[in-house]
Design a protein around this motif. Structure first.
Motif, short mmCIF file in Angstrom:
data_model
loop_
_atom_site.label_atom_id
_atom_site.label_comp_id
_atom_site.label_asym_id
_atom_site.label_seq_id
_atom_site.Cartn_x
_atom_site.Cartn_y
_atom_site.Cartn_z
N LYS A 98 0.83 -1.20 0.00
CA LYS A 98 0.00 0.00 0.00
C LYS A 98 0.87 1.25 0.00
N GLU A 99 1.91 1.24 0.80
CA GLU A 99 2.80 2.39 0.86
C GLU A 99 3.53 2.60 -0.47
N MET A 100 3.97 1.51 -1.07
CA MET A 100 4.66 1.62 -2.36
C MET A 100 3.71 2.13 -3.44
N ARG A 101 2.45 1.72 -3.39
CA ARG A 101 1.45 2.20 -4.34
C ARG A 101 1.24 3.71 -4.14
N ALA A 102 1.22 4.14 -2.89
CA ALA A 102 1.06 5.57 -2.60
C ALA A 102 2.25 6.38 -3.12
N VAL A 103 3.45 5.85 -2.97
CA VAL A 103 4.65 6.51 -3.50
C VAL A 103 4.54 6.59 -5.03
N GLN A 104 4.12 5.50 -5.66
CA GLN A 104 3.98 5.50 -7.12
C GLN A 104 2.93 6.49 -7.58
#
Length: 118
Positions: free
Chosen positions: A14-20
Motif C-alpha cells: 500500500k505504501e509503495m502504491r502511494a509513492v507510485q
C-alpha cells in the motif's frame, strides 16, 4: 508469525502504491519547479512562472500547468483585464506540498554542500 509477515507485506505494498501515485502526479522535469514557484509566490502569471524556471518552453509550461490543474494542485484564474491576464495559484490540496518542497530545498542545499566539499 506468517500472518504478521503477510500484514507487513500488504502494508508495504500500500505504501509503495502511494509513492507510485505521488510520483505519477509529480513526475517529470518541470512539475516540482512549477509548484516551487507557486509556493514562494502566492499567485503567478504564466510569464512569471516562465521566467522563474530556467529552460522551460512556453509549450511545456502550458502542458505541465494543465496536468497540475487536472490533478487539482493548482487553480487557473482568468482576470478581466486588457489584455486578459491568467494567473495561477496552489489549491488547498496543492498547499499541502509546501512542506515537501521546503524539505527538498533543505536537502538540496545540504547535498550541494557535500558534493562541493569532495
Amino acid at each position: 508469525m506468517v500472518c504478521q509477515a503477510k500484514d507487513f507485506q500488504q502494508e508495504h505494498k500500500k505504501e509503495m502504491r502511494a509513492v507510485q501515485d505521488s510520483m505519477d502526479v509529480l513526475s517529470g522535469k518541470w512539475k516540482i519547479p512549477i509548484i516551487s514557484s507557486l509556493c514562494y509566490y502566492n499567485k503567478r502569471r504564466f510569464s512569471d512562472i516562465l521566467n522563474d524556471i530556467e529552460g522551460i518552453s512556453n509549450r511545456m509550461l502550458s502542458k505541465e500547468l494543465k496536468d497540475l490543474e487536472i490533478n487539482k494542485l493548482i487553480k487557473r484564474t482568468i482576470l478581466d483585464t486588457q489584455p486578459i491576464t491568467v494567473q495561477y495559484e496552489l489549491t488547498q490540496h496543492g498547499i499541502t506540498l509546501k512542506t515537501i518542497i521546503n524539505n527538498l530545498t533543505e536537502w538540496g542545499i545540504e547535498h550541494r554542500k557535500k558534493i562541493i566539499e569532495q
